[in-house]
Design an enzyme around this catalytic site. Sequence first.
Site, short mmCIF file in Angstrom:
data_model
loop_
_atom_site.label_atom_id
_atom_site.label_comp_id
_atom_site.label_asym_id
_atom_site.label_seq_id
_atom_site.Cartn_x
_atom_site.Cartn_y
_atom_site.Cartn_z
N ARG A 102 0.89 -1.17 0.00
CA ARG A 102 0.00 0.00 0.00
C ARG A 102 0.92 1.22 0.00
O ARG A 102 1.71 1.41 0.93
CB ARG A 102 -0.89 -0.01 1.23
CG ARG A 102 -1.54 1.35 1.47
CD ARG A 102 -2.67 1.29 2.46
NE ARG A 102 -3.81 0.61 1.88
CZ ARG A 102 -5.04 0.66 2.38
NH1 ARG A 102 -5.29 1.35 3.47
NH2 ARG A 102 -6.02 0.01 1.79
N HIS A 129 -7.35 0.90 -6.53
CA HIS A 129 -7.52 -0.01 -5.39
C HIS A 129 -8.16 -1.31 -5.90
O HIS A 129 -9.32 -1.60 -5.62
CB HIS A 129 -8.41 0.67 -4.34
CG HIS A 129 -8.32 0.08 -2.97
ND1 HIS A 129 -7.52 -1.00 -2.66
CD2 HIS A 129 -8.94 0.42 -1.79
CE1 HIS A 129 -7.66 -1.31 -1.39
NE2 HIS A 129 -8.51 -0.45 -0.84
N GLN A 132 -9.95 -3.88 -3.42
CA GLN A 132 -11.26 -3.42 -2.95
C GLN A 132 -12.33 -3.69 -4.00
O GLN A 132 -13.42 -4.18 -3.69
CB GLN A 132 -11.19 -1.92 -2.63
CG GLN A 132 -12.51 -1.33 -2.19
CD GLN A 132 -12.96 -1.84 -0.83
OE1 GLN A 132 -12.22 -1.75 0.14
NE2 GLN A 132 -14.17 -2.38 -0.75
N ASP A 219 -17.07 7.31 -1.41
CA ASP A 219 -15.78 7.24 -0.70
C ASP A 219 -15.53 8.62 -0.09
O ASP A 219 -16.20 9.59 -0.45
CB ASP A 219 -14.68 6.85 -1.71
CG ASP A 219 -13.30 6.68 -1.08
OD1 ASP A 219 -13.21 6.52 0.15
OD2 ASP A 219 -12.30 6.70 -1.84
N CYS A 259 -16.24 1.76 0.53
CA CYS A 259 -15.02 0.98 0.80
C CYS A 259 -14.59 1.07 2.25
O CYS A 259 -13.90 0.18 2.74
CB CYS A 259 -13.89 1.44 -0.12
SG CYS A 259 -13.56 3.21 -0.02
N ARG A 287 -13.57 -8.57 1.36
CA ARG A 287 -12.15 -8.31 1.12
C ARG A 287 -11.34 -9.57 1.43
O ARG A 287 -10.41 -9.92 0.70
CB ARG A 287 -11.65 -7.17 2.04
CG ARG A 287 -12.23 -5.80 1.76
CD ARG A 287 -11.76 -5.23 0.46
NE ARG A 287 -10.31 -5.16 0.37
CZ ARG A 287 -9.55 -4.17 0.83
NH1 ARG A 287 -10.11 -3.14 1.41
NH2 ARG A 287 -8.23 -4.20 0.69
N1 NVA Z 1 -9.80 6.92 -1.35
C1 NVA Z 1 -9.45 6.40 -0.05
C2 NVA Z 1 -9.71 4.93 0.00
C3 NVA Z 1 -9.39 4.28 1.31
C4 NVA Z 1 -9.64 2.80 1.28
C5 NVA Z 1 -7.99 6.71 0.24
O1 NVA Z 1 -7.17 6.57 -0.68
O2 NVA Z 1 -7.68 7.11 1.35
N1 CP Z 2 -11.11 -0.10 2.28
C1 CP Z 2 -9.86 -0.22 2.73
O1 CP Z 2 -8.91 -0.45 1.97
O2 CP Z 2 -9.73 -0.13 4.08
P1 CP Z 2 -8.38 0.07 4.89
O3 CP Z 2 -7.83 1.42 4.52
O4 CP Z 2 -8.78 -0.01 6.33
O5 CP Z 2 -7.42 -1.02 4.52
#
Ligand code: NVA
Ligand code: CP
Length: 300
Positions: A102, A129, A132, A219, A259, A287
Amino acid sequence: MKHLLKLSDLSTEEIFGILNLADQLKYERKNNIRHHHLEGKKLGMIFQKSSTRTRVSFEVGMYELGGYALFLSDRDLQIGRGEPIKDTVRVLSRYLDGIMIRTFAQQDVEDLAAYGSIPIINGLTDYCHPCQVLADLMTIREYKGSLKGLKLCFVGDGNNMANSLIVGGLKTGMEVSIACPDHYRPDADILARGFATGRLTVTSDIKAAAKDADVLYTDVWASMGQEAEKAEREKVFRGYCIDADLMSVAKPDAMVLHCLPAHRGEEITDEVFEAHANDIFDEAENRLHAQKAVLVKLLK
Ligand code: NVA
Ligand code: CP
């Protein structure tokens, strides 16, 4: 399939192959059928951003598959002190059977795949993502029976989620509509390929986007890494909210997905969130199953 870097790298058949295996693994887990497909395999999980779902579902998923997962924070790795990712991955490839990462830049994920010699899984970048959206597609198919012909509407920032939902939705035969402010549209390459299908619309009119939708998705207004823009985004995105009024233009049996984490009172009201908590938490559970399927496809 050697890696999961972004959904556009996968064929429709590969996506459905993952969803089918995910359904099977979910069934087996529910019925206590042991599925140690990855006995002795080791997954490194590099996190350069926070996570609840991704971290725990990958770690538990590896355990349930008979393997082992190592949590690697960039606060501890030498990456945090400037060691190039292309060096890190050549070392980690000698110890591990796969890496989930990540991070911020999609290019870092692509570089891991280019320089390493083990499967790489994208656990979220600023661009996309994919894990997800595989769980999202699995959830929509569970609730609706099939995906083809459904209308999926995303309300909010044209961010990583919107990008992956466009690709995943279109590849599985859905119609996708995006409601976002003009300067916050999804990435241009995603839009170009999406518009070419004739099944993508992008508008700043949220009611037009949500009309007759089978699935409404949203989101956060400010993603991880955009904390400095929070105040500005609160102004720009005001009104980009899934509330009871917006639900009234969608199909009566429309699902609502998020998400997570969610900011109630911003992109979704507490009322709509709680009315659709089953959809949203089934999505979060999935997930685990979808990622186990990805792990089996890549590491077995
Ligand atoms: N758009 C959000 C998704 C988190 C799962 C982010 O990137 O923080
Ligand atoms: N939706 C998602 O990826 O959650 P986290 O940021 O908690 O991993």
